[in-house]
Design a protein around this motif. Structure first.
Motif, PDB file in Angstrom:
ATOM      1  N   LEU A  12       1.058  -1.324  -0.082  1.00 40.80           N
ATOM      2  CA  LEU A  12      -0.038  -0.043   0.064  1.00 40.80           C
ATOM      3  C   LEU A  12       1.026   1.472  -0.208  1.00 40.80           C
ATOM      4  CD1 LEU A  12      -3.022   0.986   0.199  1.00 40.80           C
ATOM      5  CD2 LEU A  12      -2.288   1.110   2.466  1.00 40.80           C
ATOM      6  N   VAL A  13       1.974   1.366   0.827  1.00 39.73           N
ATOM      7  CA  VAL A  13       3.142   2.528   0.794  1.00 39.73           C
ATOM      8  C   VAL A  13       3.175   3.284  -0.496  1.00 39.73           C
ATOM      9  CG1 VAL A  13       4.888   3.702   1.989  1.00 39.73           C
ATOM     10  CG2 VAL A  13       3.274   2.637   3.787  1.00 39.73           C
ATOM     11  N   ILE A  14       4.156   1.138  -1.207  1.00 40.80           N
ATOM     12  CA  ILE A  14       4.961   1.399  -2.190  1.00 40.80           C
ATOM     13  C   ILE A  14       3.926   1.947  -3.039  1.00 40.80           C
ATOM     14  CG2 ILE A  14       5.401   0.295  -3.918  1.00 40.80           C
ATOM     15  CD1 ILE A  14       6.793  -1.856  -1.353  1.00 40.80           C
ATOM     16  N   ALA A  15       2.504   1.700  -3.632  1.00 43.31           N
ATOM     17  CA  ALA A  15       1.144   1.693  -4.075  1.00 43.31           C
ATOM     18  C   ALA A  15       1.097   3.849  -4.518  1.00 43.31           C
ATOM     19  CB  ALA A  15       0.396   1.233  -4.424  1.00 43.31           C
ATOM     20  N   SER A  16       1.264   3.723  -3.414  1.00 45.69           N
ATOM     21  CA  SER A  16       0.774   5.073  -2.796  1.00 45.69           C
ATOM     22  C   SER A  16       1.799   6.403  -3.590  1.00 45.69           C
ATOM     23  CB  SER A  16       0.258   5.135  -0.623  1.00 45.69           C
ATOM     24  OG  SER A  16      -0.714   5.001  -0.904  1.00 45.69           O
ATOM     25  N   LEU A  17       3.619   5.832  -2.667  1.00 47.48           N
ATOM     26  CA  LEU A  17       4.355   6.598  -3.014  1.00 47.48           C
ATOM     27  C   LEU A  17       4.562   6.595  -4.483  1.00 47.48           C
ATOM     28  CD1 LEU A  17       6.852   8.436  -2.320  1.00 47.48           C
ATOM     29  CD2 LEU A  17       8.128   5.533  -1.871  1.00 47.48           C
ATOM     30  N   ARG A  18       4.481   5.975  -5.294  1.00 51.80           N
ATOM     31  CA  ARG A  18       4.534   5.727  -7.250  1.00 51.80           C
ATOM     32  C   ARG A  18       3.443   6.684  -7.356  1.00 51.80           C
ATOM     33  NH1 ARG A  18       3.891  -0.345  -7.699  1.00 51.80           N
ATOM     34  NH2 ARG A  18       6.057  -0.725  -7.216  1.00 51.80           N
ATOM     35  N   SER A  19       2.528   6.599  -6.798  1.00 52.49           N
ATOM     36  CA  SER A  19       1.456   7.518  -7.742  1.00 52.49           C
ATOM     37  C   SER A  19       1.712   8.814  -7.186  1.00 52.49           C
ATOM     38  CB  SER A  19      -0.621   6.965  -7.073  1.00 52.49           C
ATOM     39  OG  SER A  19      -0.710   6.496  -7.677  1.00 52.49           O
ATOM     40  N   LEU A  20       2.354   9.509  -6.219  1.00 56.50           N
ATOM     41  CA  LEU A  20       2.415  10.826  -5.642  1.00 56.50           C
ATOM     42  C   LEU A  20       3.602  11.031  -5.974  1.00 56.50           C
ATOM     43  CD1 LEU A  20       2.640  10.038  -1.853  1.00 56.50           C
ATOM     44  CD2 LEU A  20       0.600  12.410  -3.690  1.00 56.50           C
ATOM     45  N   ARG A  21       4.898  10.240  -5.738  1.00 58.37           N
ATOM     46  CA  ARG A  21       5.826  10.497  -7.968  1.00 58.37           C
ATOM     47  C   ARG A  21       5.457  11.195  -8.472  1.00 58.37           C
ATOM     48  NH1 ARG A  21      10.150   6.182  -5.520  1.00 58.37           N
ATOM     49  NH2 ARG A  21      10.305   6.875  -4.866  1.00 58.37           N
ATOM     50  N   GLN A  22       4.022  10.466  -9.703  1.00 60.63           N
ATOM     51  CA  GLN A  22       3.204  10.786 -10.660  1.00 60.63           C
ATOM     52  C   GLN A  22       2.194  11.461 -10.926  1.00 60.63           C
ATOM     53  OE1 GLN A  22       2.066   6.352 -10.853  1.00 60.63           O
ATOM     54  NE2 GLN A  22       2.601   6.811 -13.437  1.00 60.63           N
ATOM     55  N   ILE A  23       2.039  12.010  -9.854  1.00 67.21           N
ATOM     56  CA  ILE A  23       1.550  13.510  -9.810  1.00 67.21           C
ATOM     57  C   ILE A  23       2.761  14.819  -9.594  1.00 67.21           C
ATOM     58  CG2 ILE A  23      -0.034  14.734  -8.312  1.00 67.21           C
ATOM     59  CD1 ILE A  23      -1.249  11.774  -7.232  1.00 67.21           C
ATOM     60  N   ALA A  24       3.189  14.114  -8.649  1.00 70.11           N
ATOM     61  CA  ALA A  24       4.763  15.171  -8.564  1.00 70.11           C
ATOM     62  C   ALA A  24       5.129  15.558  -9.488  1.00 70.11           C
ATOM     63  CB  ALA A  24       5.328  15.188  -7.429  1.00 70.11           C
ATOM     64  N   ALA A  25       5.347  14.453 -10.339  1.00 71.34           N
ATOM     65  CA  ALA A  25       6.214  15.286 -12.063  1.00 71.34           C
ATOM     66  C   ALA A  25       5.128  15.538 -12.344  1.00 71.34           C
ATOM     67  CB  ALA A  25       6.373  13.747 -12.161  1.00 71.34           C
ATOM     68  N   GLU A  26       3.947  15.775 -13.029  1.00 70.65           N
ATOM     69  CA  GLU A  26       3.410  15.987 -13.666  1.00 70.65           C
ATOM     70  C   GLU A  26       2.898  17.440 -13.180  1.00 70.65           C
ATOM     71  OE1 GLU A  26      -1.295  15.812 -13.357  1.00 70.65           O
ATOM     72  OE2 GLU A  26      -1.251  14.573 -15.367  1.00 70.65           O
ATOM     73  N   ALA A  27       2.929  17.529 -11.742  1.00 72.73           N
ATOM     74  CA  ALA A  27       2.738  18.628 -11.168  1.00 72.73           C
ATOM     75  C   ALA A  27       3.789  19.824 -10.812  1.00 72.73           C
ATOM     76  CB  ALA A  27       1.947  19.501  -9.879  1.00 72.73           C
ATOM     77  N   GLU A  28       4.780  19.625 -11.574  1.00 68.21           N
ATOM     78  CA  GLU A  28       6.459  20.316 -11.805  1.00 68.21           C
ATOM     79  C   GLU A  28       6.971  20.273  -9.915  1.00 68.21           C
ATOM     80  OE1 GLU A  28       7.013  22.521 -14.497  1.00 68.21           O
ATOM     81  OE2 GLU A  28       7.263  20.802 -16.603  1.00 68.21           O
ATOM     82  N   ARG A  29       6.666  19.883  -9.237  1.00 69.96           N
ATOM     83  CA  ARG A  29       6.791  19.633  -7.951  1.00 69.96           C
ATOM     84  C   ARG A  29       6.975  18.638  -6.751  1.00 69.96           C
ATOM     85  NH1 ARG A  29       3.166  22.986  -5.321  1.00 69.96           N
ATOM     86  NH2 ARG A  29       3.062  24.813  -6.887  1.00 69.96           N
ATOM     87  N   ALA A  30       7.968  18.429  -5.711  1.00 66.30           N
ATOM     88  CA  ALA A  30       8.574  18.073  -5.459  1.00 66.30           C
ATOM     89  C   ALA A  30       6.628  17.213  -4.503  1.00 66.30           C
ATOM     90  CB  ALA A  30       9.116  18.823  -4.110  1.00 66.30           C
ATOM     91  N   ILE A  31       6.697  15.996  -4.302  1.00 64.73           N
ATOM     92  CA  ILE A  31       6.062  15.570  -3.434  1.00 64.73           C
ATOM     93  C   ILE A  31       5.392  16.418  -1.816  1.00 64.73           C
ATOM     94  CG2 ILE A  31       4.981  13.558  -2.198  1.00 64.73           C
ATOM     95  CD1 ILE A  31       7.003  11.870  -4.048  1.00 64.73           C
ATOM     96  N   GLU A  32       6.504  16.847  -1.885  1.00 65.15           N
ATOM     97  CA  GLU A  32       5.724  17.689  -0.145  1.00 65.15           C
ATOM     98  C   GLU A  32       5.430  18.930  -0.742  1.00 65.15           C
ATOM     99  OE1 GLU A  32       8.758  16.433  -0.947  1.00 65.15           O
ATOM    100  OE2 GLU A  32       9.424  15.254   0.196  1.00 65.15           O
ATOM    101  N   GLN A  33       5.330  19.679  -1.287  1.00 66.35           N
ATOM    102  CA  GLN A  33       4.932  20.529  -2.484  1.00 66.35           C
ATOM    103  C   GLN A  33       3.312  20.589  -2.538  1.00 66.35           C
ATOM    104  OE1 GLN A  33       8.018  21.711  -4.939  1.00 66.35           O
ATOM    105  NE2 GLN A  33       8.151  23.837  -3.420  1.00 66.35           N
ATOM    106  N   LEU A  34       2.945  18.981  -3.316  1.00 70.30           N
ATOM    107  CA  LEU A  34       1.905  18.807  -3.056  1.00 70.30           C
ATOM    108  C   LEU A  34       0.917  19.201  -2.489  1.00 70.30           C
ATOM    109  CD1 LEU A  34       2.374  15.419  -5.129  1.00 70.30           C
ATOM    110  CD2 LEU A  34       1.661  17.694  -6.789  1.00 70.30           C
ATOM    111  N   THR A  35      -0.867  19.798  -2.812  1.00 69.93           N
ATOM    112  CA  THR A  35      -1.015  19.808  -1.925  1.00 69.93           C
ATOM    113  C   THR A  35      -2.316  18.398  -2.069  1.00 69.93           C
ATOM    114  OG1 THR A  35      -2.763  20.881  -3.633  1.00 69.93           O
ATOM    115  CG2 THR A  35      -1.781  22.150  -1.832  1.00 69.93           C
TER     116      THR A  35
END
Length: 62
Positions: A12-35
């Motif tokens: 679950l954690v690995i899948a969540s991290l993968r998705s967050l990485r994809q979203i962050a890359a699309e938004a051109e920001r760090a995962i920590e900066q995602l809202t």
């Protein structure tokens, strides 16, 4: 018996991290900066794409 639960949560954690990485890359920001709003919006958008165009057209690797 506990090993099964640990594997589930690890996956679950690995899948969540993968998705967050994809979203962050699309938004051109760090995962920590995602809202929360950005993450939810991307999952909603991806769900619509999956429904309308099929799994292969979706962005997130779920």
């Amino acid at each position: 018996m506990m090993l099964g639960k640990e594997n589930f949560f690890t996956n679950l954690v690995i899948a969540s991290l993968r998705s967050l990485r994809q979203i962050a890359a699309e938004a051109e920001r760090a995962i920590e900066q995602l809202t929360l709003k950005q993450v939810v919006a991307r999952f909603v958008k991806d769900g619509k794409i999956r429904t309308q165009q099929g799994v292969d057209a979706a962005f997130l690797d779920l």
